[in-house]
Design a protein around this motif. Structure first.
Motif, PDB file in Angstrom:
ATOM      1  N   SER A  14       0.463  -1.453  -0.298  1.00 12.69           N
ATOM      2  CA  SER A  14      -0.234  -0.039   0.332  1.00 12.69           C
ATOM      3  C   SER A  14       0.761   1.635   0.283  1.00 12.69           C
ATOM      4  CB  SER A  14      -1.061   0.279   1.172  1.00 12.69           C
ATOM      5  OG  SER A  14      -0.199  -0.335   2.345  1.00 12.69           O
ATOM      6  N   LEU A  75      -6.487  -5.427   1.866  1.00 12.34           N
ATOM      7  CA  LEU A  75      -6.467  -4.251   0.671  1.00 12.34           C
ATOM      8  C   LEU A  75      -7.339  -3.440  -0.010  1.00 12.34           C
ATOM      9  CD1 LEU A  75      -2.876  -5.023   0.547  1.00 12.34           C
ATOM     10  CD2 LEU A  75      -3.436  -3.586   2.229  1.00 12.34           C
ATOM     11  N   PRO A  76      -7.560  -2.302   0.216  1.00  9.60           N
ATOM     12  CA  PRO A  76      -8.758  -1.961  -0.888  1.00  9.60           C
ATOM     13  C   PRO A  76      -8.070  -2.048  -2.700  1.00  9.60           C
ATOM     14  CG  PRO A  76      -6.802   0.345  -0.635  1.00  9.60           C
ATOM     15  CD  PRO A  76      -7.252  -1.178   0.445  1.00  9.60           C
ATOM     16  N   LEU A  77      -9.308  -2.428  -3.773  1.00 10.12           N
ATOM     17  CA  LEU A  77      -9.004  -2.476  -4.570  1.00 10.12           C
ATOM     18  C   LEU A  77      -9.292  -2.017  -5.324  1.00 10.12           C
ATOM     19  CD1 LEU A  77      -7.705  -4.006  -7.084  1.00 10.12           C
ATOM     20  CD2 LEU A  77      -9.063  -5.496  -7.397  1.00 10.12           C
ATOM     21  N   ALA A  78      -9.263  -0.610  -6.287  1.00  5.07           N
ATOM     22  CA  ALA A  78      -9.652   0.135  -6.948  1.00  5.07           C
ATOM     23  C   ALA A  78     -10.867  -0.009  -8.265  1.00  5.07           C
ATOM     24  CB  ALA A  78      -9.123   1.535  -7.010  1.00  5.07           C
ATOM     25  N   ARG A  79     -11.415   0.032  -8.102  1.00  2.00           N
ATOM     26  CA  ARG A  79     -12.462  -0.090  -9.373  1.00  2.00           C
ATOM     27  C   ARG A  79     -12.984   0.931  -9.914  1.00  2.00           C
ATOM     28  NH1 ARG A  79     -16.591  -4.507  -7.303  1.00  2.00           N
ATOM     29  NH2 ARG A  79     -16.484  -4.750  -5.583  1.00  2.00           N
ATOM     30  N   ARG A  96      -2.371  -5.439  -8.356  1.00  2.00           N
ATOM     31  CA  ARG A  96      -2.797  -5.587  -6.928  1.00  2.00           C
ATOM     32  C   ARG A  96      -4.619  -7.209  -7.536  1.00  2.00           C
ATOM     33  NH1 ARG A  96      -4.192  -1.697  -2.409  1.00  2.00           N
ATOM     34  NH2 ARG A  96      -2.092  -2.246  -2.513  1.00  2.00           N
ATOM     35  N   ARG A  97      -4.800  -6.488  -8.464  1.00  2.00           N
ATOM     36  CA  ARG A  97      -5.701  -8.126  -8.818  1.00  2.00           C
ATOM     37  C   ARG A  97      -5.317  -9.142  -9.627  1.00  2.00           C
ATOM     38  NH1 ARG A  97      -7.704  -6.916 -14.783  1.00  2.00           N
ATOM     39  NH2 ARG A  97      -5.812  -7.954 -14.744  1.00  2.00           N
ATOM     40  N   SER A 127     -15.131  -9.879   3.694  1.00  2.00           N
ATOM     41  CA  SER A 127     -14.040  -9.321   4.255  1.00  2.00           C
ATOM     42  C   SER A 127     -13.268  -9.726   2.598  1.00  2.00           C
ATOM     43  CB  SER A 127     -12.728  -8.988   4.614  1.00  2.00           C
ATOM     44  OG  SER A 127     -12.265 -10.413   4.674  1.00  2.00           O
ATOM     45  N   ARG A 130     -15.964  -8.968  -0.890  1.00  2.00           N
ATOM     46  CA  ARG A 130     -15.579  -7.321  -1.128  1.00  2.00           C
ATOM     47  C   ARG A 130     -15.172  -6.966  -2.903  1.00  2.00           C
ATOM     48  NH1 ARG A 130     -11.861  -3.220   2.408  1.00  2.00           N
ATOM     49  NH2 ARG A 130     -10.624  -5.357   1.339  1.00  2.00           N
ATOM     50  N   GLN A 131     -14.300  -7.659  -3.141  1.00  2.00           N
ATOM     51  CA  GLN A 131     -13.924  -7.546  -4.718  1.00  2.00           C
ATOM     52  C   GLN A 131     -15.187  -8.614  -5.435  1.00  2.00           C
ATOM     53  OE1 GLN A 131     -11.990  -9.359  -2.152  1.00  2.00           O
ATOM     54  NE2 GLN A 131     -10.664  -7.380  -1.774  1.00  2.00           N
TER      55      GLN A 131
END
Length: 138
Positions: A14, A75-79, A96-97, A127, A130-131
């Motif tokens: 991150s 960790l966040p995964l921007a989309r 990251r994906r 959790s 989330r993806q």
């Protein structure tokens, strides 16, 4: 131990300022996740001290592999949200994906045929979901 190494690289995933270190962390974490995923799939060489799947699952849990993988998946995964109904969203960070996809495969192998591990990881299912809906995370 490889799991300790994995855990030590997670904070760099991150890192917003050190892109070189972040890229290195993605490579190292990906390599370690693939290695353990193969061990859990029974692809180790048993003639050279490899272990069967149940032994590998027990060792991974005892070494807190699931904790390291869950910290990656947290960790966040921007989309980019799809504008069409039924179409998957697009991950804005392909590296990251890809790491998340490897982690999901490892979790599947870790849980396969082991109700105790499934029960241990069940509270974390939300959790890991989330993806959902992002292309490339099968």
């Amino acid at each position: 131990c490889e799991i300790s190494e994995l855990r030590s690289w997670v904070p760099y995933l991150s890192s917003e300022n050190d892109h070189k270190r972040k890229k290195e962390a993605l490579v190292v974490c990906g390599r370690l996740v693939v290695r353990w995923s193969n061990v859990l799939a029974g692809r180790g060489d048993k003639d050279k001290g490899g272990m069967d799947t149940k032994e590998a699952q027990a060792m991974a849990i005892n070494l807190d592999m699931h904790g390291a993988v869950l910290s990656i998946l947290a960790l966040p995964l921007a989309r980019q949200v799809s504008k069409k109904i039924g179409e998957l969203d697009k991950a804005l960070d392909g590296d990251r994906r890809d790491l998340f996809s490897l982690c999901h495969s490892l979790v599947q192998r870790l849980c396969k045929g082991n109700r105790m591990i499934q029960a241990l990881l069940y509270p974390h299912a939300a959790s890991m979901q989330r993806q959902m809906g992002i292309g490339g995370l099968d």
